[in-house]
Design a protein around this motif. Structure first.
Motif, short mmCIF file in Angstrom:
data_model
loop_
_atom_site.label_atom_id
_atom_site.label_comp_id
_atom_site.label_asym_id
_atom_site.label_seq_id
_atom_site.Cartn_x
_atom_site.Cartn_y
_atom_site.Cartn_z
N UNK A 218 46.17 54.42 13.71
CA UNK A 218 45.78 53.30 13.63
C UNK A 218 45.08 52.46 14.56
N UNK A 219 44.41 51.93 13.90
CA UNK A 219 42.94 51.20 15.16
C UNK A 219 44.09 50.05 15.72
N UNK A 220 42.93 49.53 16.48
CA UNK A 220 43.95 48.76 17.65
C UNK A 220 44.17 47.36 16.68
N UNK A 221 42.86 46.86 15.90
CA UNK A 221 43.11 45.74 14.51
C UNK A 221 45.00 45.96 14.49
N UNK A 222 45.03 46.60 13.44
CA UNK A 222 45.68 47.29 12.54
C UNK A 222 47.12 47.12 13.27
N UNK A 223 46.50 48.08 14.54
CA UNK A 223 48.20 47.87 15.08
C UNK A 223 48.58 46.51 15.66
N UNK A 224 47.94 45.94 15.81
CA UNK A 224 48.10 43.81 16.17
C UNK A 224 48.61 43.53 15.33
N UNK A 225 48.20 43.51 13.70
CA UNK A 225 48.64 43.17 12.77
C UNK A 225 50.05 43.86 12.30
N UNK A 226 50.33 44.71 12.64
CA UNK A 226 51.68 45.59 12.44
C UNK A 226 52.25 44.70 13.33
#
Lengths: 248, 316
Positions: free
Chosen positions: B136-144
């Motif tokens: 996943x992209x950084x943004x999605x990882x953060x959202x996880x």
């Protein structure tokens, strides 16, 4: 207590699945089954012995574990620390004991699975003759116990470092010392400068002597106590390492 | 009302370095505390001690009344924590990862499913639920990481740089999420993005070198800016000198700066004396003297300036 087991089980399930999320599981299981077979046939002389038993098969398990078990154990904690997930895990409502038990159980079950997959050996020997299946069963138990002891040591070492390669080399070395502590090579060195009681104590720590006893079909209480206490001790050290080294 | 997060005189040293030197904080329900400071000031270390991950050398931390070291399970059950860098198991998918978190948090049966679904939709992960987290992209990882922290709807939420690495739309989404949850929780958000403090926080705590150097609302902080309350006028160059002189005579004005613009106009900036607000006096004066101007505005000051000033002065 029930909560502890339940939480440990949830962690164990995740860890067990993690082995299969990468090619690690396939590589490990294939090599383990192929190598145990190859050792039994080519080095152990399974056919040449002309006996309906699995001595030739079990004799090489500890030596294979020396290479393969640290490979399974090295990621247990080193990876958590490297990726930072240890901070996540340790701020969930999980005690270090639960996490350690869960991870250890998953890795041990994984090696158990590898052992189960060697069942064609057992079928082969039963087709060729009439082996003592009781001895084969105790040998499997003995092999599983040795793997568990290696694994507990490996899990402890893994908690000491972020670096999986270091974890691998250190655990393999320590396991090697435990394995060979009863051999003449080590004993001769020790006897020359320590009192008898020390060299005997070191010899009694030898995995090989306990394991050989078990593969002859004798599961003595001393061997069970030996492996069990070694596992408990290593996991206890593991708990201390996890709580001490979280931040570093 | 009792504070949900309470840290008392936390201290932590790593070898010869004192990372945190006596930090006390308390956060009540409904408060969003913005935790500010330069990199290396001790923000993350403080949060790690409040969440019970690191043992402090001295001091204690309580979450909903439970000491994080003496009753770790009770405290951690009330806590949602997004660690620095939003770590997650890369070999899992958001769906399996959140399921694991729900199980560890003690949910059972259908609750697991409904919690996971709710967290996925709140964090906006619907399109990636079955992709491995490491892809996943950084943004999605953060959202996880955020989904994991809010899954059990905890009364206390601690997030270490929740918007780091997100694009402006994602930042907006996360801030909306925090604002939505704010009335029902005690929240600590660490950040070095100052606009975030104004956007979501009810209170800001600034630390430098392991100590608290400021504690107040964003407005309180702004008041410490040298340009807070300054009045700027845009006038014809011909009038500039006369107007500047008149303004400088006002009691609330410390000094006046004049800058000539290339289009024949001048900018006059009247800087206030400490704690003075000269805007009204200037307005009255301009009207009384019938001085003409093209533009007038009051400056709020820049958080950046305040931040720089209070975190770089040796003794704050």
């Amino acid at each position: 207590m029930r909560d502890t087991l339940k939480t440990a089980y949830i962690i164990a399930r995740r860890e067990f699945a993690a082995y299969f999320a990468t090619p690690l599981a396939a590589v490990f299981l294939t090599i383990f089954v192929a190598a145990t077979g190859a050792f039994a046939f080519y080095i152990g002389g399974f056919f040449e012995r002309g006996q309906a038993n699995l001595f030739a098969f079990f004799a090489y398990h500890p030596w294979l574990y020396l290479l393969l078990v640290p490979a399974v154990a090295m990621r247990l904690w080193a990876e958590e620390r490297k990726s930072g997930t240890i901070e996540l895990l340790m701020t969930l409502p999980v005690s270090p004991t639960e996490a350690i038990l869960g991870k250890f159980a998953a890795a041990w079950a994984f090696i158990g699975l590898a052992l189960i997959l060697t069942f064609p050996m057992w079928i082969t020997v039963n087709i060729l003759g009439n082996p003592d299946n009781g001895v084969i069963l105790t040998s499997y138990i003995g092999s599983f116990l040795v793997a568990g002891a290696f694994l507990a040591i490996g899990s402890f070492i893994s908690a000491l470092t972020k670096n999986q390669v270091i974890a691998f080399i250190l655990s393999a070395t320590i396991c090697f010392l435990f394995l060979t502590s009863g051999m003449e090579l080590v004993q001769n060195v020790l006897r020359s400068w320590t009192p008898r009681i020390v060299s005997d104590a070191v010899a009694s720590m030898s995995f090989l002597s306990h394991y050989e006893e078990i593969t002859r079909g004798v599961i003595g209480l001393d061997s069970i106590v030996f492996f069990a206490s070694l596992i408990v001790f290593a996991l206890f050290a593991n708990a201390i390492a996890v709580s001490q080294k979280k931040s570093a | 009302m009792a504070a949900l997060i309470e840290a008392t005189a936390l201290r932590k040293t790593f070898g010869a370095i004192t990372a945190v030197d006596g930090i006390s904080l308390s956060v009540r329900k409904g408060e969003v505390l913005g935790f500010l400071g330069p990199n290396g000031a001790g923000k993350s270390t403080t949060m790690k001690m409040i969440t019970g991950f690191l043992e402090p050398d001295a001091g204690s931390a309580r979450i909903c009344g439970h000491d994080v070291l003496e009753e770790p399970k009770a405290a951690k059950a009330k806590l949602g924590y997004l660690p620095e860098g939003a770590p997650a198991y890369g070999d899992m998918t958001p769906a399996t990862f959140l399921r694991f978190i729900a199980e560890i948090r003690g949910f059972e049966g259908n609750d697991i499913k409904s919690r996971v679904i709710a967290a996925i939709s709140r964090a906006g992960l619907d399109s990636v639920v079955d992709q491995r987290i490491e892809t996943l992209s950084k943004g999605y990882k953060r959202r996880v990481g955020i989904a994991q922290a809010i899954l059990h709807d905890p009364p206390v939420l601690i997030m270490d740089e929740p918007t780091d690495g997100l694009d402006p739309n994602q930042k907006h989404h996360v801030r909306e999420l925090i604002r939505e949850m704010a009335p029902h929780k005690a929240i600590i958000v660490s950040t070095h993005i100052l606009e975030e403090v104004e956007a979501v926080c009810t209170r800001a705590v600034v630390i430098a070198k392991g100590r608290i150097v400021a504690d107040g609302t964003a407005e309180d902080l702004l008041r410490r800016a040298p340009t807070h309350g300054a009045v700027t006028l845009r006038v014809l160059q011909a009038d500039a000198e006369r107007i500047a002189k008149t303004l400088a005579d006002l009691a609330s004005v410390a000094r006046v700066e004049t800058t000539a613009e290339p289009d024949g106009r001048s900018l006059i900036r009247a800087l206030p004396k400490a704690d003075a607000a000269p805007a009204k006096a200037i307005g009255d004066l301009l009207r009384r003297e019938s001085l003409s101007f093209e533009e007038i505005y009051v400056e709020r000051g820049k958080l950046d300036d305040v931040f720089r000033e209070i975190t770089t002065s040796t003794q704050a």
